[in-house]
Design an enzyme around this catalytic site. Structure first.
Site, PDB file in Angstrom:
ATOM      1  N   ASN A 172       9.628   3.922   0.404  1.00 35.57           N
ATOM      2  CA  ASN A 172       9.645   4.646   1.677  1.00 35.57           C
ATOM      3  C   ASN A 172      11.073   5.431   2.096  1.00 35.57           C
ATOM      4  OD1 ASN A 172       7.000   4.877   2.306  1.00 35.57           O
ATOM      5  ND2 ASN A 172       6.765   3.394   3.761  1.00 35.57           N
TER       6      ASN A 172
ATOM      7  N   GLU B  57      -1.329   9.142   4.878  1.00 41.56           N
ATOM      8  CA  GLU B  57      -2.266   9.580   6.077  1.00 41.56           C
ATOM      9  C   GLU B  57      -2.644  11.139   5.727  1.00 41.56           C
ATOM     10  OE1 GLU B  57      -1.616   9.245  10.089  1.00 41.56           O
ATOM     11  OE2 GLU B  57      -0.377   7.485   9.792  1.00 41.56           O
TER      12      GLU B  57
ATOM     13  N   CYS C 137       5.255   5.213   9.388  1.00 42.00           N
ATOM     14  CA  CYS C 137       5.779   4.611   8.426  1.00 42.00           C
ATOM     15  C   CYS C 137       7.124   4.808   8.092  1.00 42.00           C
ATOM     16  CB  CYS C 137       4.999   4.836   7.154  1.00 42.00           C
ATOM     17  SG  CYS C 137       3.303   4.257   7.491  1.00 42.00           S
TER      18      CYS C 137
ATOM     19  N   GLU D  45       0.848  -1.295  -0.066  1.00 40.44           N
ATOM     20  CA  GLU D  45       0.085   0.045  -0.080  1.00 40.44           C
ATOM     21  C   GLU D  45       0.970   1.343   0.086  1.00 40.44           C
ATOM     22  OE1 GLU D  45      -3.637  -0.201  -0.158  1.00 40.44           O
ATOM     23  OE2 GLU D  45      -2.855   1.978  -0.697  1.00 40.44           O
TER      24      GLU D  45
ATOM     25  N   ARG E 101       2.682   9.532  15.991  1.00 44.20           N
ATOM     26  CA  ARG E 101       3.525   8.527  16.130  1.00 44.20           C
ATOM     27  C   ARG E 101       5.013   9.125  15.478  1.00 44.20           C
ATOM     28  NH1 ARG E 101       0.437   3.596  13.818  1.00 44.20           N
ATOM     29  NH2 ARG E 101      -0.560   5.205  13.106  1.00 44.20           N
TER      30      ARG E 101
ATOM     31  N   PHE F 134       8.611  16.183  -2.089  1.00 45.21           N
ATOM     32  CA  PHE F 134       9.312  15.715  -0.859  1.00 45.21           C
ATOM     33  C   PHE F 134      10.896  16.479  -0.623  1.00 45.21           C
ATOM     34  CE2 PHE F 134       7.711  12.299   1.657  1.00 45.21           C
ATOM     35  CZ  PHE F 134       6.412  12.362   1.454  1.00 45.21           C
TER      36      PHE F 134
ATOM     37  N   LYS G  68       2.618  15.439  10.760  1.00 39.97           N
ATOM     38  CA  LYS G  68       2.286  16.441   9.561  1.00 39.97           C
ATOM     39  C   LYS G  68       0.734  16.848   9.728  1.00 39.97           C
ATOM     40  CE  LYS G  68       0.763  12.826   6.256  1.00 39.97           C
ATOM     41  NZ  LYS G  68       1.106  11.982   5.127  1.00 39.97           N
TER      42      LYS G  68
HETATM   43  C1  UGA Z   1       4.214   7.536   4.128  1.00 38.59           C
HETATM   44  C2  UGA Z   1       4.457   7.403   2.439  1.00 38.59           C
HETATM   45  O1  UGA Z   1       4.615   8.694   1.885  1.00 38.59           O
HETATM   46  C3  UGA Z   1       3.212   6.695   1.907  1.00 38.59           C
HETATM   47  O2  UGA Z   1       3.422   6.642   0.530  1.00 38.59           O
HETATM   48  C4  UGA Z   1       3.238   5.125   2.366  1.00 38.59           C
HETATM   49  O3  UGA Z   1       2.014   4.522   2.010  1.00 38.59           O
HETATM   50  C5  UGA Z   1       3.099   5.280   3.838  1.00 38.59           C
HETATM   51  O4  UGA Z   1       4.157   6.227   4.617  1.00 38.59           O
HETATM   52  C6  UGA Z   1       3.217   3.999   4.498  1.00 38.59           C
HETATM   53  O5  UGA Z   1       4.097   3.235   4.361  1.00 38.59           O
HETATM   54  O6  UGA Z   1       2.086   3.570   4.984  1.00 38.59           O
HETATM   55  P1  UGA Z   1       2.891   9.092   5.531  1.00 38.59           P
HETATM   56  O7  UGA Z   1       3.479   8.372   6.731  1.00 38.59           O
HETATM   57  O8  UGA Z   1       1.562   9.231   5.650  1.00 38.59           O
HETATM   58  O9  UGA Z   1       3.175   8.212   4.260  1.00 38.59           O
HETATM   59  O10 UGA Z   1       3.584  10.445   5.507  1.00 38.59           O
HETATM   60  P2  UGA Z   1       4.157  11.512   4.431  1.00 38.59           P
HETATM   61  O11 UGA Z   1       3.335  12.169   3.653  1.00 38.59           O
HETATM   62  O12 UGA Z   1       5.171  10.259   3.584  1.00 38.59           O
HETATM   63  O13 UGA Z   1       5.196  12.203   5.653  1.00 38.59           O
HETATM   64  C7  UGA Z   1       6.071  11.432   6.399  1.00 38.59           C
HETATM   65  C8  UGA Z   1       6.992  12.629   7.040  1.00 38.59           C
HETATM   66  O14 UGA Z   1       7.647  13.278   6.211  1.00 38.59           O
HETATM   67  C9  UGA Z   1       5.990  13.498   7.885  1.00 38.59           C
HETATM   68  O15 UGA Z   1       6.734  14.004   9.078  1.00 38.59           O
HETATM   69  C10 UGA Z   1       6.331  14.811   6.977  1.00 38.59           C
HETATM   70  O16 UGA Z   1       6.043  15.956   7.478  1.00 38.59           O
HETATM   71  C11 UGA Z   1       7.665  14.648   6.427  1.00 38.59           C
HETATM   72  N1  UGA Z   1       8.229  15.375   5.074  1.00 38.59           N
HETATM   73  C12 UGA Z   1       7.399  15.093   4.175  1.00 38.59           C
HETATM   74  C13 UGA Z   1       9.042  16.232   5.185  1.00 38.59           C
HETATM   75  O17 UGA Z   1       9.663  16.632   6.167  1.00 38.59           O
HETATM   76  N2  UGA Z   1       9.417  17.038   4.075  1.00 38.59           N
HETATM   77  C14 UGA Z   1       8.765  16.544   2.774  1.00 38.59           C
HETATM   78  O18 UGA Z   1       8.945  17.359   1.838  1.00 38.59           O
HETATM   79  C15 UGA Z   1       7.876  15.677   2.950  1.00 38.59           C
END
Ligand code: UGA
Length: 456
Positions: free
Chosen positions: A233, A177, A286, A173, A353, A275, A346
């Site tokens: 990831n 979130e 994740c 998947e 978590r 990203f 985020k």
């Molecule tokens: C992440 C992946 O993006 C999904 O594709 C994956 O399905 C999911 O994990 C999972 O394995 O279930 P998610 O944990 O919802 O999704 O969060 P992200 O949007 O990836 O963000 C992760 C962290 O990175 C957050 O703390 C966000 O603030 C940070 N982030 C993201 C940054 O600091 N900079 C960025 O440019 C992007």
């Protein structure tokens, strides 16, 4: 009639049936989202979980987490009688054709993952499918180490696999979130890691019915599918630690802004614009978990893992960079009041978590600052960790009032709209630390704005 022929006939009937009946085991963020979207699409859907309280609440329309759109979907599916929630696995498996296994694989202290929920689930499923004696397709959504399907799941089903009564497909998947529904409805890719061609074909057929026009599909073996999830990831984590490392350089160079650098390098199609937002480090359930699992896993084969460990190290150091900004303006001191805006890992989630807010608030408390916090959704979860050690504020105004410093840790849209005047009017002194880069430095030039990746 040979069992092989009977299997072929069953599978053919299965594939040609218009709408397969779907069940989802494990109603966490991924499982519940999949179950609801399926039922709204018109597939008969049963959601099953061992947690009785969760099932009771879901029947009343109350999910146990915040995710945009989920409450409305739940309400609609319940009122229209499209979905059923139960703790009865036997009834569920007997009345459905394919099952998404979405149970959690929580991290262990050594960086590996705990497979106990998946092991329990597949043993229970096996027992029931043995008596069902009809073909069933199992789809593993849970994130598991490479070779888990091959070494842990398939051996449990060896008798049913031989009889052709079950197929197992690893189907990782990629939903985020905050965007769960959108990501299910518009996936960039579907990975189908089947133990056999049949299982993969049936799942493809199901997706054809689900989407009408199929999204891009990659068929592979289960182990490749498992590693695709980790690689995906880990790459995202690498991009974030990369831009945070650049941001840390920018901070020392007057006039240099990491946002301009992200914009510029993002134009190179080999890099891409997403990203590349510098910040306090990545959190969530994740990216940190999958990265440390991958580090642990790759060390089995090569003790010299350098890249993934470095990505993790950068991430663990990033909260300290945020604290250094407070130190730089001489406010990391006992009795200073600090307002923290944003606790969720985020925006658009109540999930804390592995949120960097936890580490940062712990350090602020340790340094004896008075900590006031605000978050539109995550305060209840934060209270479970910090209790009465900090002050919880219902509004931003209440939070920043009379404080010495305001620290922005989550990029909520409502924070992006905050005006310099508000900070000036309410704070003791308008010292702002923007760890998410959501405020425009030009608009805030008359205030003391420090920010990740902003050299001034
Ligand atoms: C992440 C992946 O993006 C999904 O594709 C994956 O399905 C999911 O994990 C999972 O394995 O279930 P998610 O944990 O919802 O999704 O969060 P992200 O949007 O990836 O963000 C992760 C962290 O990175 C957050 O703390 C966000 O603030 C940070 N982030 C993201 C940054 O600091 N900079 C960025 O440019 C992007």
């Amino acid at each position: 009639m040979s069992s092989h022929n009977s299997y072929k006939r069953q599978t053919k009937r299965f594939i040609s049936s218009k709408k397969l009946r779907v069940s989802v085991i494990g109603l966490g963020f991924v499982g519940l989202s999949i179950a609801l979207v399926n039922s709204k699409k018109g597939f008969t859907t049963i959601g099953v979980d061992v947690n009785k309280e969760k099932i009771r609440n879901l029947k009343k329309g109350i999910p146990d987490f915040f995710e945009p759109g989920i409450e409305n979907y739940l309400d609609y599916c319940l009122k229209s009688n499209l979905i059923k929630f139960t703790t009865n696995l036997e009834e569920t498996l007997f009345n459905t054709d394919l099952t998404f296994v979405c149970v959690g694989t929580p991290p262990k202290n050594d960086g590996t993952i705990d497979l106990k929920y998946i092991k329990n689930a597949i043993c229970d499923i096996h027992k029931i499918l043995k008596s069902k004696k009809k073909y069933h397709l199992l789809i593993i959504k849970s994130t598991v180490f490479p070779q888990t399907t091959k070494d842990v799941v398939l051996p449990v089903f060896s008798d049913l696999l031989k009889k052709g009564l079950v197929d197992v497909v690893m189907n990782p998947e990629f939903l985020r979130e905050g965007y769960a529904i959108k990501d299910i409805l518009e996936p960039h890719l579907i990975v189908i890691g089947g133990n056999s061609k049949h299982g993969g074909q049936i799942l493809e057929k199901y997706y054809r019915n689900f989407y009408g026009k199929l999204p891009e599909i990659i068929h592979c073996d289960p182990t490749t599918a498992e590693l695709i999830k980790y690689a995906n990831n880990a790459f995202l984590a690498t991009k974030i630690s990369f831009i945070n490392s650049i941001a840390n350089i920018c901070q020392n160079l007057p006039g240099v802004d990491v946002n301009v650098i992200s914009k510029a390098i993002g134009k190179d199609r080999r890099i891409g614009p997403l990203f590349l937002n510098a910040g306090p480090g990545f959190g969530g359930s994740c990216l940190p978990k999958d990265l440390s699992a991958l580090i642990n896993f790759s060390k089995r084969y090569d003790n010299t893992d350098m890249l993934f460990s470095a990505v993790e190290k950068v991430n663990k150091t990033q909260p300290i960079k945020v604290l250094n900004l407070i130190k730089k303006i001489n406010l990391l001191k006992p009795s200073k009041t600090i307002s923290v805006l944003g606790l969720a890992f985020k925006k658009d989630t109540d999930d804390i978590r592995a949120a960097t807010s936890i580490e940062i608030v712990k350090k602020l408390i340790k340094n004896k600052l008075i900590v006031k916090v605000h978050d539109p959704k995550a305060m209840d979860n934060f209270k479970k960790i910090f209790g009465n050690k900090i002050i919880y504020c219902q509004t931003v105004d209440e939070c920043i009032k009379n404080s010495d410093c305001c620290l922005i840790l989550t990029e909520w849209d409502s924070y992006k709209k905050l005006s310099p005047q508000k900070f000036k009017k309410l704070m003791k002194k308008p010292n702002i630390i923007d760890a998410r880069r959501i405020l425009d430095p030009k608009k805030f030039s008359k205030l003391n704005l420090q920010a990740i990746g902003l050299g001034n």
